[in-house]
Scaffold this motif. Structure first.
Motif, PDB file in Angstrom:
ATOM      1  N   GLN A 176      64.355  43.038   7.317  1.00  0.00           N
ATOM      2  CA  GLN A 176      65.438  43.061   8.292  1.00  0.00           C
ATOM      3  C   GLN A 176      66.739  42.608   7.650  1.00  0.00           C
ATOM      4  O   GLN A 176      66.819  41.521   7.063  1.00  0.00           O
ATOM      5  N   TRP A 192      65.118  47.520   8.487  1.00  0.00           N
ATOM      6  CA  TRP A 192      65.641  47.475   9.855  1.00  0.00           C
ATOM      7  C   TRP A 192      67.049  46.919   9.758  1.00  0.00           C
ATOM      8  O   TRP A 192      67.260  45.785   9.347  1.00  0.00           O
ATOM      9  N   ASN A 236      63.669  35.976  12.648  1.00  0.00           N
ATOM     10  CA  ASN A 236      64.570  37.122  12.648  1.00  0.00           C
ATOM     11  C   ASN A 236      65.974  36.600  12.948  1.00  0.00           C
ATOM     12  O   ASN A 236      66.206  35.389  12.896  1.00  0.00           O
TER      13      ASN A 236
END
Length: 592
Positions: free
Chosen positions: A26, A62, A351
């Motif tokens: 990410q 991502w 995250n």
């Protein structure tokens, strides 16, 4: 959505798909790498690091939002879904990024943020006109005038918001618009008005936008708070709103499966893309989860749940208590077993919305490296697709915030200011400790590339402070150290890709009630792997069950991976009847 091979093509009879065997990295672009010295990470900065991602072994990136936005919520308030924010670069830059990723066989998924838009989106500015065709693109309501003792909140005198819902970011979930003389719903910041998915024109425009990005060549979507798009009938049908203390049916709302199913049928069906839905809330039933990702579900490939990241949370952003390992094991095991065999997990511990995983679930002091490696071992040996948030691969830690002025996140700033203004909190010092543990800004400090000024992230003034420990914790040093967290991640990725049992195997847990030990097996046909994790800063001794002791004592048993360097001593005692793990030690065995 499509699997690339079938069970009939595979000797182990597993339902293979490229996204099940992938590792996702990410990127929060604002904090990844700044190429032009303005203190903000950008797309050219990501392009500079593509070989880094390739060397690490990443399969999917991502990318958090890079769309045009006024940045009330750092890009999650989108003003134009088909434009790139000037701070991040141009569409040409984005196309070069996609090309560079695909040249390295790395796929790209983009954030889909369609529960809400920015209040600066053209749809919203047009919707302010009651006679506009865009009026019903958002949720407009008249306020209440029959509330005793109400003093008003940024609205007309003696008029209360349409109901008592609160925003996730503090304050009411309604804002008054002077131009329209009406209130609009915003479950997040007031600059993030909620779209009205009841309106088919909204769905048409959203689906057309998704098609546009897919035709540009992206490989899927991460769908932001997608299970909020269906509001209760009392809201969407323009009836007088009810008074609620919570969101009263907005989470997994009455038509959410209709809307996501329609998305699947109209946009995603027959495309070989990867979709993951962020499902806000707690303790979703497995029946509900499978209605999104199961064989007969809405067509999403997998989802993010919040159960494990709410274990240490309280009512306020500054409320914090340490998580309980037994509860953490219970949550993960519930999802491992509950989605098996037809659903698929998304595996994450951090995250852009969560603190750093080693500070939260590990030991960011004496055993930072050991615990960072153990937590990575957990993620890479469970059934599901693992996610690496930027910086986790070098063991980045939470930031030592000292003042409210150091924060940038509205989810942190707004509730604290409200609490200070109301007197609910007397001073920042009262909440500082909890904010250091919980704030999303912990994850948003810049990636620490080197021990240079500003950690090599920028030549300018960074938009948010760099963690002062970057002189010790940085990519440059980690890549040169064979025993580093970074090099352990590389070995973990290789180990997972080389052992189907760690991807597709069935999960079985042992020692459910043990306060320090997490032990489980993965089984795929005749293959059997054993994972042992010591969540403690002291040695943990234990006896294996008879069946596993016999397997481990067999001459075919092999230690695939351990997080202690060989210089620290032998990885396992020869006497399996008195097995012991060192502080924060992890081991992965292939037993057969």
């Amino acid at each position: 959505m499509q699997d690339t091979t079938s069970e009939d093509d595979d000797p182990a009879h597993v339902d293979r798909a490229w996204w099940k065997e992938s590792v996702v990295y990410q990127i929060y672009p604002r904090s990844f790498n700044d190429s032009d010295g303005d203190g903000v990470g950008d797309i050219p900065g990501i392009i500079e690091k593509l070989d880094y991602l390739d060397d690490l072994g990443i399969d999917i990136v991502w990318l958090n939002p890079v769309y045009e936005s006024p940045n009330a919520d750092n890009g999650y308030d989108i003003a134009d879904y088909r434009s790139i924010m000037d701070e991040f670069g141009t569409m040409d830059d984005w196309e070069a990024l996609l090309e560079g990723l695909h040249e390295r066989d790395i796929r790209l998924i983009m954030d889909l943020v369609v529960n809400h838009s920015s209040d600066e989106h053209a749809w919203f500015t047009k919707s302010r006109d009651p006679d506009s065709d865009y009026r019903d693109y958002y949720i407009w309501r008249q306020g209440r005038t029959d509330v005793d003792g109400f003093t008003g909140h940024e609205g007309p005198e003696h008029e209360a918001p349409p109901n008592e819902w609160g925003s996730f970011f503090g304050g009411p979930a309604w804002a008054y618009d002077e131009e329209s003389e009406r209130w609009y719903m915003h479950l997040f910041d007031e600059k993030q008005p909620d779209l009205n998915w009841e309106n088919p024109d909204v769905r048409d425009d959203v689906f057309e936008m998704m098609e546009w990005w897919l035709e540009k060549g992206i490989d899927g979507f991460r769908m932001d708070v997608i299970n909020l798009v269906s509001k209760p009938d009392s809201i969407t049908q323009h009836d007088p709103p009810h008074v609620h203390d919570d969101f009263g049916g907005t989470i997994d709302g009455p038509k959410v499966h209709d809307y996501i199913g329609e998305m699947g049928d109209r946009v995603l069906a027959d495309r070989d893309v990867f979709t993951v839905g962020e499902m806000i809330g707690q303790e979703m039933s497995m029946e509900e989860a499978l209605s999104y990702v199961g064989e007969n579900g809405d067509g999403l490939d997998t989802l993010f749940h919040f159960d494990h990241v709410l274990l240490d949370q309280g009512e306020n952003i500054w409320d914090y208590h340490e998580y309980d390992l037994g509860e953490l094991k219970r949550v993960f095991s519930r999802w491992q077993n509950g989605l098996f065999p037809e659903g698929w997990n998304s595996l994450y511990l951090s995250n852009h919305d969560q603190p750093r995983l080693v500070s939260r679930f590990g030991d960011d002091g004496e055993y930072r490296e050991e615990s960072a490696k153990l937590l990575a071992t957990l993620l890479f040996t469970l059934r599901g697709t693992p996610y690496v948030f930027q910086g986790a691969e070098i063991g980045m830690t939470n930031y030592p915030f000292e003042s409210l002025s150091e924060f940038r996140d509205v989810e942190t700033i707004n509730p604290v200011r409200d609490a200070l203004d109301s007197g609910h909190v007397g001073s920042f010092e009262e909440v500082k400790g909890g904010l250091r543990e919980n704030s999303r800004d912990n994850a948003r400090t810049p990636v620490q590339w080197s021990d240079d000024e500003n950690a090599g992230f920028t030549d300018g003034e960074p938009w948010i402070n760099v963690n002062p420990n970057h002189q010790e914790i940085n990519v440059e040093a980690a890549r040169e150290d064979p025993a580093s967290v970074w090099n352990y991640y590389r070995r973990l990725i290789d180990t997972r890709k080389g052992n189907d049992v760690l991807v597709y195997g069935e999960y079985d847990q042992y020692y459910h009630d043990h306060g320090r030990l997490w032990a489980y097996t993965r089984t795929l046909g005749d293959e059997l792997a054993l994972v042992l994790l010591n969540f403690a800063e002291r040695k943990t001794a234990f006896e294996l069950p008879d069946s596993l002791r016999e397997e481990l004592d067999d001459t075919t048993a092999e230690l695939l991976l351990g997080n202690y360097d060989a210089a620290d001593g032998p990885p396992v005692e020869h006497d399996v009847d008195a097995l012991a793990l060192r502080p924060w030690e992890s081991r992965v065995y292939r037993l057969r």
